[in-house]
Design an enzyme around this catalytic site. Sequence first.
Site, mmCIF file in Angstrom:
data_model
loop_
_atom_site.group_PDB
_atom_site.id
_atom_site.type_symbol
_atom_site.label_atom_id
_atom_site.label_comp_id
_atom_site.label_asym_id
_atom_site.label_seq_id
_atom_site.Cartn_x
_atom_site.Cartn_y
_atom_site.Cartn_z
ATOM 1 C CB SER A 232 -0.993 0.157 1.246
ATOM 2 O OG SER A 232 -1.948 0.899 1.268
ATOM 3 C CD GLU A 344 -5.121 -4.081 -4.288
ATOM 4 O OE1 GLU A 344 -5.471 -3.239 -3.146
ATOM 5 O OE2 GLU A 344 -4.200 -4.491 -4.348
#
Length: 556
Positions: A232, A344
Amino acid sequence: MNRARSSHRIAVAMAAVGVLGLGLLSPVAADALRSGADPEPAAHPSSLVVRTDAGKVRGDSRTGYDEWLGIPYAADPSGPDRWKSPQPVPTWSGVRDATAFGSRCAQNSGWDPGYEKAVTSEDCLALNVYVPDGAKAGAPVVVWIHGGGNTGGAGQDTDPRRFVQQTGAIVVTINYRLGALGFLNLSELRTESGNGPGNYGLLDQQAALRWVHGNIARFGGDPRNVTIAGQSAGAGAVCDELASPTAKGLFAHAVIVSGSCNLQTAASGQAQSTAFVRAVGCDTASDVLACLRATPAADLLAAQKKAGVSPSVGGTAFPVNPGTAVQTGNFHRVPVMLGQTDSERGLFTFQNYDYLGTPMTAAVYEQQVRSTYGANADEVLAEYPLSAYDTPGEAWTAVQNGSTSFTRQQLFTALSKWVPTYAYEFAESDTPHFASIDLLQQTSETARDYPFGGAVHVDDLGYLWNYLGQTLPYDDDQLELSQQMIGYWGSFAADGDPNGPRTPAWPTYDPRTGDLMSLKACDTAPSGNRAPAACSKVTDGFAAEHNLDFWAGLTA
């Protein structure tokens, strides 16, 4: 998320989830930053007391590995050193205890376990070293950069004991400055230092890598074989470091997990920072920096809720958008492994709407599509009509999964032009969700019943290491997948190639075929005669699964 506004706004919208930028990177020689020859790698330390450049540290022995926790790699960055490049650690005499984590860096509270209250500590620039029993001399080293949106998290979130025991690699986890304390970009700061105003958290990461370069041989690691990896925001940081001239020579491989290659412009970072100064109340001070440095961390965190600050292009360390660098080839050309989960954006739809008790409505869905995709909104709404989904939230997740996956494909393609690139998708859609969601599902019917759409952001981390101190209820097939994934990651850390014995062959990415590794578990019957197993395989179905032809057409 950034909003797109031009006739070709899909490209701008993609930037919010990592679209590649344009421009030119001028490489800067940084070999002078490396002091002397590489230390000779040693075997596993014979004692729990290890000498570092700043002094001796005493670690702890655990089952199958040793650990040294809370080792400072830079000085306390508070008070007059707020918003300055990381400074050297003061040396100490005697033996420093390294059996407890250092403080987390200042951050507001969040939903992750252990983060129920805000953290106001600033003396937080520490790292943790995990060394497996029987590690060979010159073991490969993995430096993990945690995620958390550049506003939260800490190195201690990652417990790599399974990883180090299976692979024989050494793992280092790090803290770095977050939020406004890590990324403030003001003209006053640019006057003080040209080394990367607005990116002190990223400079912290480089300081940690230099600590590894100078000290890891004493723990048995090879400073010439370091892999930087992150998820991330941490994955975005990996790409930032790939493009940073001052990170030259600090790593040999890179892993980008669910992250982008994008920094906002210096102008955008400065606008954010100016708004933050107003929120703090220092905008009318005769000396803005003195006012900010005298403000308690708790007040800075409160202001950050009103006016957030993110990393931005600037200085000698980060002179250009990393998306520019990977497009033009002007980055550190090391092998790269990168990928995503198959849903996601399902996490963010839940987090931003249903978790707050305000599920997305049809009107909000249309508003979000129009504000995000601009002149292309009508095409997006026609391609993803509400009538095709049970809820507006599921439609929004499908839209975002498609555009995010298109961005990932662009990044696969750009990197593969220059370096060996190993692309994957974590497609174990039946997985228990990561710790924060798993805990919510135990008490919340909303979380239990929510249609996440597959494996969401962060779900893959539990397969590599215990994340946020939680052991999740994986079935035996999923445990086999975990072992397989650790094997792939360990092989990549060893030599820049994930392929190894007893695993399906993983080819480098070729944009002509679009083949990538689909990581998933089998579905073995508990009472059957077959042993539990992973069912990972190379697939060319990524584009069709995420409707990438449609998204490519929007940018034509």
